[in-house]
Design a protein around this motif. Sequence first.
Motif, PDB file in Angstrom:
ATOM      1  N   PHE A   1     -17.015 -24.457  30.459  1.00  9.78           N
ATOM      2  CA  PHE A   1     -16.476 -23.202  29.924  1.00  9.78           C
ATOM      3  C   PHE A   1     -16.542 -22.083  30.973  1.00  9.78           C
TER       4      PHE A   1
ATOM      5  N   PHE B   1     -30.372 -31.764  26.681  1.00  7.51           N
ATOM      6  CA  PHE B   1     -30.253 -30.702  27.686  1.00  7.51           C
ATOM      7  C   PHE B   1     -28.877 -30.765  28.364  1.00  7.51           C
TER       8      PHE B   1
ATOM      9  N   GLY C   1     -26.260 -32.051  27.207  1.00 11.97           N
ATOM     10  CA  GLY C   1     -25.230 -31.758  26.205  1.00 11.97           C
ATOM     11  C   GLY C   1     -24.930 -30.285  26.088  1.00 11.97           C
ATOM     12  N   TYR C   2     -25.839 -29.443  26.561  1.00  8.57           N
ATOM     13  CA  TYR C   2     -25.609 -28.002  26.551  1.00  8.57           C
ATOM     14  C   TYR C   2     -25.128 -27.511  27.923  1.00  8.57           C
ATOM     15  N   VAL C   3     -25.747 -28.034  28.985  1.00 10.39           N
ATOM     16  CA  VAL C   3     -25.476 -27.497  30.330  1.00 10.39           C
ATOM     17  C   VAL C   3     -24.078 -27.906  30.825  1.00 10.39           C
TER      18      VAL C   3
ATOM     19  N   TYR D   1     -24.214 -21.021  26.725  1.00  6.44           N
ATOM     20  CA  TYR D   1     -24.378 -22.449  26.424  1.00  6.44           C
ATOM     21  C   TYR D   1     -25.441 -23.038  27.374  1.00  6.44           C
ATOM     22  N   ILE D   2     -25.297 -22.743  28.674  1.00  4.40           N
ATOM     23  CA  ILE D   2     -26.254 -23.253  29.667  1.00  4.40           C
ATOM     24  C   ILE D   2     -27.647 -22.693  29.387  1.00  4.40           C
TER      25      ILE D   2
ATOM     26  N   GLY E   1     -29.411 -24.380  26.558  1.00  3.33           N
ATOM     27  CA  GLY E   1     -30.012 -25.654  26.966  1.00  3.33           C
ATOM     28  C   GLY E   1     -31.382 -25.448  27.579  1.00  3.33           C
TER      29      GLY E   1
ATOM     30  N   PRO F   1     -21.153 -28.909  29.094  1.00  2.80           N
ATOM     31  CA  PRO F   1     -20.036 -28.166  28.492  1.00  2.80           C
ATOM     32  C   PRO F   1     -20.064 -26.686  28.879  1.00  2.80           C
ATOM     33  N   GLY F   2     -21.276 -26.131  29.007  1.00  4.35           N
ATOM     34  CA  GLY F   2     -21.393 -24.722  29.424  1.00  4.35           C
ATOM     35  C   GLY F   2     -20.761 -24.503  30.787  1.00  4.35           C
ATOM     36  N   ALA F   3     -21.044 -25.427  31.707  1.00  2.00           N
ATOM     37  CA  ALA F   3     -20.467 -25.303  33.060  1.00  2.00           C
ATOM     38  C   ALA F   3     -18.939 -25.394  32.989  1.00  2.00           C
TER      39      ALA F   3
ATOM     40  N   SER G   1     -14.976 -16.532  27.418  1.00  2.86           N
ATOM     41  CA  SER G   1     -15.265 -17.907  27.845  1.00  2.86           C
ATOM     42  C   SER G   1     -16.439 -17.944  28.826  1.00  2.86           C
TER      43      SER G   1
ATOM     44  N   TYR H   1     -34.141 -26.903  25.269  1.00  2.00           N
ATOM     45  CA  TYR H   1     -34.488 -28.252  25.768  1.00  2.00           C
ATOM     46  C   TYR H   1     -34.813 -28.210  27.256  1.00  2.00           C
TER      47      TYR H   1
ATOM     48  N   HIS I   1     -19.524 -17.454  26.732  1.00  4.88           N
ATOM     49  CA  HIS I   1     -19.715 -18.694  25.973  1.00  4.88           C
ATOM     50  C   HIS I   1     -20.371 -19.759  26.855  1.00  4.88           C
ATOM     51  N   GLY I   2     -19.800 -19.965  28.050  1.00  2.00           N
ATOM     52  CA  GLY I   2     -20.317 -21.005  28.946  1.00  2.00           C
ATOM     53  C   GLY I   2     -21.705 -20.695  29.462  1.00  2.00           C
TER      54      GLY I   2
ATOM     55  N   TYR J   1     -15.146 -32.072  20.942  1.00  9.33           N
ATOM     56  CA  TYR J   1     -14.371 -32.461  22.136  1.00  9.33           C
ATOM     57  C   TYR J   1     -12.952 -32.876  21.751  1.00  9.33           C
TER      58      TYR J   1
END
Lengths: 193, 24
Positions: free
Chosen positions: B11, B1, B3-5, A140-141, A144, B7-9, A133, A148, A136-137, A44
Amino acid sequence: GLPVEGIIKLLVTAIGILASVVAAYPSGFGQLQHVGDILYATVYLFFAISGLVDVLTFYCPYAIPYGLNHFSLALAFTIEGLMFCLHLQRQAFMEQHVHVLLVCAIFACAVVSLIEIVLPYSLLMKFARAFSSLIHGSWYIQSGFILYDPNRVTPTQWNSSQDYNNALIWISLTFAWHAAGAFICLLVIILIS
Amino acid sequence: FAGYVLPGAAFVAFGLKWTLDAST
């Protein structure tokens, strides 16, 4: 009249750094318990630097060297990619697979941002940055949810190695579909605009 | 969870903004 992108980057990363540091020290600042959260705070921090350079470029365009905003963004993506490479060690192969795909998307963002330093007016590069991007985003989601998932109560049990291999293929396929979705999303926005 | 969702949103939001910026 305002450097909106830079200000949003600074605000979002400030929240991210605070949340990561608080998560790293759940019992007070004397005892560091989750060093992984410090890693997130560091990521960050580099995006905050990128936001700061955006703001400075807006207010002092003659003082900031040309292309420094693209360089700082590329640096932030590169550091993020390197930090996620560290996630690859000592993990189950499935987690490694998810993170390798994530690192690919992150380094794609870094490479495009670096190319933009020498091609700042290239429309194709701007779309490439937006496309990478988006992947990537969205990945990333998806990561998760794969790693998790809050709806999963017990860890997944694999009946055979074939099931495990099939799951890995599904993960690769999902990444490819994310790429397709991002590209279609890009095309739709271009057509509407 | 989260921590991933989250920052992903962020980006994805930046990707959409950059697409709009480039196409207008």
